[in-house]
Scaffold this active site. Sequence first.
Site, PDB file in Angstrom:
ATOM      1  N   GLY A 174       0.782  -1.131  -0.157  1.00 21.99           N
ATOM      2  CA  GLY A 174       0.130   0.053  -0.053  1.00 21.99           C
ATOM      3  C   GLY A 174       0.977   1.336   0.072  1.00 21.99           C
ATOM      4  CD  GLU A 175       3.965   2.625   3.260  1.00 21.93           C
ATOM      5  OE1 GLU A 175       5.101   3.233   2.331  1.00 21.93           O
ATOM      6  OE2 GLU A 175       4.223   2.020   4.398  1.00 21.93           O
ATOM      7  N   GLY A 176       0.841   3.560  -1.812  1.00 24.76           N
ATOM      8  CA  GLY A 176       0.980   4.095  -2.986  1.00 24.76           C
ATOM      9  C   GLY A 176       2.389   3.735  -3.572  1.00 24.76           C
TER      10      GLY A 176
END
Length: 338
Positions: free
Chosen positions: A304-306
């Site tokens: 996640g987190e981009g």
Amino acid sequence: MMDTLTDELKNKIDSKTKPPGSLGRLEEIALQIGQIQHTLQPVLRRPTIMVFAADHGLSREGVSPYPREVTAQMVLNFLRGGAAINVFCRQNGLELYVVDAGVDYDFNGTEGLIDAKIARGTRNMLKEPAMDRAQCLAAIQKGKELVSRIYHQGCNIIGLGEMGIGNTSSASLLVHRLLNLPLNLCTGRGTGLDDEGVKRKLQILEQVSASYPVKEPLEVLSTFGGFEIAMMTGAMMEAASLDMVIMVDGFIASAAAVCAMQLYENENILKNCIFCHESAEAGHQLVLQRLGVTPLLHLGMRLGEGTGAAMAYPVIRAAVAFLNEMASFESAGVASKR
């Protein structure tokens, strides 16, 4: 108009000094970005990742091996520059914004953090809907406003990331209900559950799903979503309306994209979306298949987190570069295919 432009873009791509199709996915991306920007010479300006963070009431039921306090701790890590997304943004020349969409923590105006807090986490879905309609609409609107702001600062390509202990549970419920996918196939390990943990997580999600027979997209998002997912949904809707390129990260970002597609008033936002990687999280491959899209990268990531968007950006940049800078057969004086 678009058909004419599409034909011109395809001709420009095919006239480059290479066999037709030999740059593979890069050719598809170049065509897509040219279509998004309505031009034969697309430009990527101020590439940006925006990470939305929020807590989930359902996290109190043990659907994640990590305590909910990790959400706030990771936000502080983002702001100190120590997370994976910080590293990849620095490496690949991306601006990074961190948004408090609804973390159960008082950051007291911490420098560098965008305060968009709707509440200190959603409610526990096992007992009541995660959000009421007003909260969900407020989160969607805030996501739109934040994207509009960076667009008017010059950004035309954005990746959206998230942080929120328990948010794979929300994403699983959202894609299960909105895409009619089997819940057991959409439920995975999240941040690292063992087999018994996944079994318990699925039992909880099945109980939650059975409690709310909602079908209308906004109601589904309000019931099962998170503040960060709702803000990402609004962000994608606004980005599409502004002809921005949307870099979709992994499972949770894809769930937000599904919400945005079903809520968007005008046309499907899919044409603006580049799905950056296939997450190792259970369910993401099913979502990608249902949407009929092929991700750029297969790195086994599920952070996640981009991070998937940040890793894919150099590939996207290369697609635009070859379209604009590579010689044509005519300009280079090279004989083309007979």
